[in-house]
Design a protein around this motif. Structure first.
Motif, PDB file in Angstrom:
ATOM      1  N   HIS A  91       0.836  -1.201   0.000  1.00 54.31           N
ATOM      2  CA  HIS A  91       0.000   0.000   0.000  1.00 54.31           C
ATOM      3  C   HIS A  91       0.874   1.256   0.000  1.00 54.31           C
ATOM      4  CE1 HIS A  91      -3.693  -2.300   0.852  1.00 54.31           C
ATOM      5  NE2 HIS A  91      -2.901  -3.064   1.602  1.00 54.31           N
ATOM      6  N   SER A  92       0.305   2.322  -0.515  1.00 55.52           N
ATOM      7  CA  SER A  92       1.073   3.556  -0.734  1.00 55.52           C
ATOM      8  C   SER A  92       1.217   4.414   0.516  1.00 55.52           C
ATOM      9  CB  SER A  92       0.393   4.399  -1.819  1.00 55.52           C
ATOM     10  OG  SER A  92       0.256   3.662  -3.014  1.00 55.52           O
ATOM     11  N   TYR A  93       2.419   4.950   0.669  1.00 51.78           N
ATOM     12  CA  TYR A  93       2.726   5.891   1.743  1.00 51.78           C
ATOM     13  C   TYR A  93       3.846   6.793   1.230  1.00 51.78           C
ATOM     14  CZ  TYR A  93       3.415   7.514   6.588  1.00 51.78           C
ATOM     15  OH  TYR A  93       3.488   8.267   7.732  1.00 51.78           O
ATOM     16  N   GLU A  94       3.634   8.105   1.262  1.00 54.35           N
ATOM     17  CA  GLU A  94       4.666   9.043   0.806  1.00 54.35           C
ATOM     18  C   GLU A  94       5.361   9.665   2.016  1.00 54.35           C
ATOM     19  OE1 GLU A  94       3.656  11.581  -2.878  1.00 54.35           O
ATOM     20  OE2 GLU A  94       1.718  11.151  -1.936  1.00 54.35           O
ATOM     21  N   LEU A  95       6.643   9.404   2.158  1.00 57.00           N
ATOM     22  CA  LEU A  95       7.397   9.979   3.266  1.00 57.00           C
ATOM     23  C   LEU A  95       7.643  11.469   3.082  1.00 57.00           C
ATOM     24  CD1 LEU A  95      10.101   7.266   4.033  1.00 57.00           C
ATOM     25  CD2 LEU A  95       8.283   8.047   5.555  1.00 57.00           C
ATOM     26  N   SER A  96       7.926  11.888   1.834  1.00 62.04           N
ATOM     27  CA  SER A  96       8.223  13.300   1.556  1.00 62.04           C
ATOM     28  C   SER A  96       7.458  13.741   0.307  1.00 62.04           C
ATOM     29  CB  SER A  96       9.724  13.508   1.353  1.00 62.04           C
ATOM     30  OG  SER A  96      10.453  13.147   2.506  1.00 62.04           O
ATOM     31  N   PRO A  97       6.143  13.946   0.444  1.00 61.94           N
ATOM     32  CA  PRO A  97       5.326  14.290  -0.726  1.00 61.94           C
ATOM     33  C   PRO A  97       5.671  15.629  -1.362  1.00 61.94           C
ATOM     34  CG  PRO A  97       4.042  14.482   1.301  1.00 61.94           C
ATOM     35  CD  PRO A  97       5.327  13.820   1.668  1.00 61.94           C
ATOM     36  N   ASP A  98       6.427  16.458  -0.639  1.00 62.77           N
ATOM     37  CA  ASP A  98       6.803  17.767  -1.188  1.00 62.77           C
ATOM     38  C   ASP A  98       8.098  17.715  -1.998  1.00 62.77           C
ATOM     39  OD1 ASP A  98       8.270  17.192   1.105  1.00 62.77           O
ATOM     40  OD2 ASP A  98       8.467  19.292   1.690  1.00 62.77           O
ATOM     41  N   THR A  99       8.697  16.532  -2.123  1.00 65.31           N
ATOM     42  CA  THR A  99       9.936  16.409  -2.902  1.00 65.31           C
ATOM     43  C   THR A  99       9.644  16.673  -4.380  1.00 65.31           C
ATOM     44  OG1 THR A  99      10.719  14.705  -1.381  1.00 65.31           O
ATOM     45  CG2 THR A  99      11.867  14.882  -3.494  1.00 65.31           C
ATOM     46  N   PRO A 100      10.438  17.504  -5.055  1.00 66.13           N
ATOM     47  CA  PRO A 100      10.222  17.733  -6.486  1.00 66.13           C
ATOM     48  C   PRO A 100      10.573  16.499  -7.307  1.00 66.13           C
ATOM     49  CG  PRO A 100      12.232  18.818  -5.767  1.00 66.13           C
ATOM     50  CD  PRO A 100      11.570  18.304  -4.527  1.00 66.13           C
ATOM     51  N   PHE A 120      14.940  16.511  -8.028  1.00 67.00           N
ATOM     52  CA  PHE A 120      15.628  17.148  -6.905  1.00 67.00           C
ATOM     53  C   PHE A 120      17.076  17.410  -7.285  1.00 67.00           C
ATOM     54  CE2 PHE A 120      18.305  16.780  -3.097  1.00 67.00           C
ATOM     55  CZ  PHE A 120      17.752  17.787  -2.319  1.00 67.00           C
ATOM     56  N   ASP A 121      17.516  18.623  -7.073  1.00 66.14           N
ATOM     57  CA  ASP A 121      18.883  19.007  -7.430  1.00 66.14           C
ATOM     58  C   ASP A 121      19.807  18.802  -6.233  1.00 66.14           C
ATOM     59  OD1 ASP A 121      21.099  20.012  -8.695  1.00 66.14           O
ATOM     60  OD2 ASP A 121      20.540  22.120  -8.435  1.00 66.14           O
ATOM     61  N   GLY A 122      20.442  17.655  -6.179  1.00 69.84           N
ATOM     62  CA  GLY A 122      21.351  17.375  -5.068  1.00 69.84           C
ATOM     63  C   GLY A 122      21.451  15.888  -4.807  1.00 69.84           C
ATOM     64  N   ASN A 123      22.334  15.521  -3.884  1.00 75.63           N
ATOM     65  CA  ASN A 123      22.520  14.117  -3.546  1.00 75.63           C
ATOM     66  C   ASN A 123      21.801  13.777  -2.239  1.00 75.63           C
ATOM     67  OD1 ASN A 123      24.154  15.127  -1.465  1.00 75.63           O
ATOM     68  ND2 ASN A 123      26.041  14.828  -2.622  1.00 75.63           N
ATOM     69  N   ASP A 127      22.551  16.168   0.608  1.00 77.52           N
ATOM     70  CA  ASP A 127      21.835  17.427   0.417  1.00 77.52           C
ATOM     71  C   ASP A 127      20.371  17.284   0.814  1.00 77.52           C
ATOM     72  OD1 ASP A 127      24.143  18.600  -0.672  1.00 77.52           O
ATOM     73  OD2 ASP A 127      23.640  17.879  -2.683  1.00 77.52           O
ATOM     74  N   PHE A 128      19.768  16.181   0.394  1.00 75.91           N
ATOM     75  CA  PHE A 128      18.343  15.967   0.663  1.00 75.91           C
ATOM     76  C   PHE A 128      18.071  15.891   2.160  1.00 75.91           C
ATOM     77  CE2 PHE A 128      14.720  13.207   1.525  1.00 75.91           C
ATOM     78  CZ  PHE A 128      13.726  13.824   0.777  1.00 75.91           C
ATOM     79  N   HIS A 159      16.951  11.401  -5.873  1.00 79.98           N
ATOM     80  CA  HIS A 159      15.739  11.736  -5.126  1.00 79.98           C
ATOM     81  C   HIS A 159      14.673  12.271  -6.062  1.00 79.98           C
ATOM     82  CE1 HIS A 159      16.115  11.063  -0.873  1.00 79.98           C
ATOM     83  NE2 HIS A 159      17.402  11.323  -0.977  1.00 79.98           N
ATOM     84  N   THR A 160      13.440  11.887  -5.777  1.00 80.91           N
ATOM     85  CA  THR A 160      12.334  12.338  -6.610  1.00 80.91           C
ATOM     86  C   THR A 160      11.029  12.203  -5.847  1.00 80.91           C
ATOM     87  OG1 THR A 160      11.269  12.075  -8.783  1.00 80.91           O
ATOM     88  CG2 THR A 160      11.920  10.050  -7.625  1.00 80.91           C
ATOM     89  N   ASN A 161       9.984  12.742  -6.427  1.00 78.79           N
ATOM     90  CA  ASN A 161       8.644  12.558  -5.879  1.00 78.79           C
ATOM     91  C   ASN A 161       8.158  11.160  -6.280  1.00 78.79           C
ATOM     92  OD1 ASN A 161       5.570  12.729  -5.940  1.00 78.79           O
ATOM     93  ND2 ASN A 161       6.105  14.672  -4.988  1.00 78.79           N
ATOM     94  N   THR A 162       7.555  10.425  -5.353  1.00 77.86           N
ATOM     95  CA  THR A 162       7.214   9.019  -5.633  1.00 77.86           C
ATOM     96  C   THR A 162       5.739   8.773  -5.948  1.00 77.86           C
ATOM     97  OG1 THR A 162       6.923   8.545  -3.262  1.00 77.86           O
ATOM     98  CG2 THR A 162       9.121   8.149  -4.218  1.00 77.86           C
ATOM     99  N   VAL A 163       4.941   9.828  -6.069  1.00 74.38           N
ATOM    100  CA  VAL A 163       3.503   9.590  -6.257  1.00 74.38           C
ATOM    101  C   VAL A 163       3.216   8.822  -7.545  1.00 74.38           C
ATOM    102  CG1 VAL A 163       2.941  11.798  -7.401  1.00 74.38           C
ATOM    103  CG2 VAL A 163       1.198  10.602  -6.034  1.00 74.38           C
ATOM    104  N   LYS A 164       3.931   9.113  -8.629  1.00 77.41           N
ATOM    105  CA  LYS A 164       3.702   8.396  -9.891  1.00 77.41           C
ATOM    106  C   LYS A 164       4.129   6.925  -9.771  1.00 77.41           C
ATOM    107  CE  LYS A 164       1.645  11.198 -12.663  1.00 77.41           C
ATOM    108  NZ  LYS A 164       0.276  10.848 -13.128  1.00 77.41           N
ATOM    109  N   ALA A 165       5.189   6.675  -9.016  1.00 79.67           N
ATOM    110  CA  ALA A 165       5.608   5.294  -8.782  1.00 79.67           C
ATOM    111  C   ALA A 165       4.515   4.527  -8.040  1.00 79.67           C
ATOM    112  CB  ALA A 165       6.918   5.256  -7.991  1.00 79.67           C
ATOM    113  N   HIS A 166       3.855   5.195  -7.093  1.00 80.18           N
ATOM    114  CA  HIS A 166       2.761   4.556  -6.367  1.00 80.18           C
ATOM    115  C   HIS A 166       1.563   4.310  -7.282  1.00 80.18           C
ATOM    116  CE1 HIS A 166       4.440   4.367  -2.378  1.00 80.18           C
ATOM    117  NE2 HIS A 166       4.823   5.638  -2.447  1.00 80.18           N
ATOM    118  N   GLU A 167       1.293   5.260  -8.180  1.00 77.23           N
ATOM    119  CA  GLU A 167       0.218   5.048  -9.150  1.00 77.23           C
ATOM    120  C   GLU A 167       0.529   3.809 -10.002  1.00 77.23           C
ATOM    121  OE1 GLU A 167      -0.924   8.512 -11.456  1.00 77.23           O
ATOM    122  OE2 GLU A 167      -0.383   9.830  -9.798  1.00 77.23           O
TER     123      GLU A 167
END
Length: 225
Positions: free
Chosen positions: A46-55, A58-61, A64-65, A102-110
């Motif tokens: 089941h889906s759970y987003e730890l950091s839904p505000d992540t772009p 993400f510019d960095g390692n 940085d994150f 690093h990236t936003n994971t909502v599409k991966a959950h979809e």
């Protein structure tokens, strides 16, 4: 025949402990396979987003994150990453935080919900987590996700349509609402048969033990009825 034990797992693709927990769960269940009365288990993610505000980009390692999102200093981050890398290795996983994107994971959950509908959620979950933590692949952009979907056995164009339409976003939000209703505040979180909650990446032995315990309880209840 006794119904299969249902294990519902709330996790995020970008959660290092979730991949470790997933592998330990698999190892623990595999250890019960040779039992005289081996537990039958159905696992659903089941889906759970730890950091839904992540772009998405993400510019960095990783350092940085964590510094930006968790308020940690680089000096605090390194030993933490070393520790989780070591625990992952014990579970048979080779984490590469130096490659991680690093990236936003909502599409991966979809995509995972689409894969579930196609009977390939297990394969898709493994492909996404492996791509993210061990291969340095991008798991936030549709083009990249379509390629990973094909790797897992899904139809490329059907996966693209599922992601571009956004029709599985509602299912992602329903999972998140259920997590909130359960009071889940961190992942991985395992719900066994809707009545036992197990938090964190437990050792494989713990998962084997709880599967045997619940299966034994089922057998006793069946015999008594």
């Amino acid at each position: 025949m006794t119904d299969a034990i249902k294990i519902d797992v709330w996790s995020d693709i970008a959660c290092p402990w979730c991949y470790i927990g997933k592998r330990n769960l698999e190892t623990g269940l595999a250890a019960t396979a040779d039992d005289a009365d081996a537990p039958r288990v159905e696992v659903t993610f089941h889906s759970y987003e730890l950091s839904p505000d992540t772009p998405v980009d993400f510019d960095g390692n990783e350092v940085d994150f964590l510094s930006q999102h968790k308020g940690m200093t680089p000096e605090q981050v390194k030993p933490m990453l070393d520790r989780v890398t070591g625990v992952a290795a014990e579970a048979g996983l080779e984490y590469r935080f130096d490659l991680l994107k690093h990236t936003n994971t909502v599409k991966a959950h979809e995509l995972l919900h689409f894969a579930k509908e196609q009977g390939l959620q297990k394969e898709m979950t493994e492909r996404l987590m492996s791509a993210y933590f061990t291969e340095g692949r991008h798991v936030g952009r549709i083009d990249d996700l379509v390629e990973l979907a094909a790797d897992a056995g899904l139809d490329r164009e059907a996966a693209r349509d599922a992601l571009e339409s956004g029709r599985y976003l509602e299912a992602v939000r329903a999972d998140q609402a259920q997590a909130q209703a359960y009071g889940i505040q961190g992942v991985p979180f395992f719900v066994i048969d809707g009545k036992y909650g197990v938090s964190g990446a437990q050792p494989a032995e713990a998962f084997a033990q709880i599967a045997r315990q619940v299966w034994s309880e089922r057998a006793e209840a069946s015999a008594a009825s």
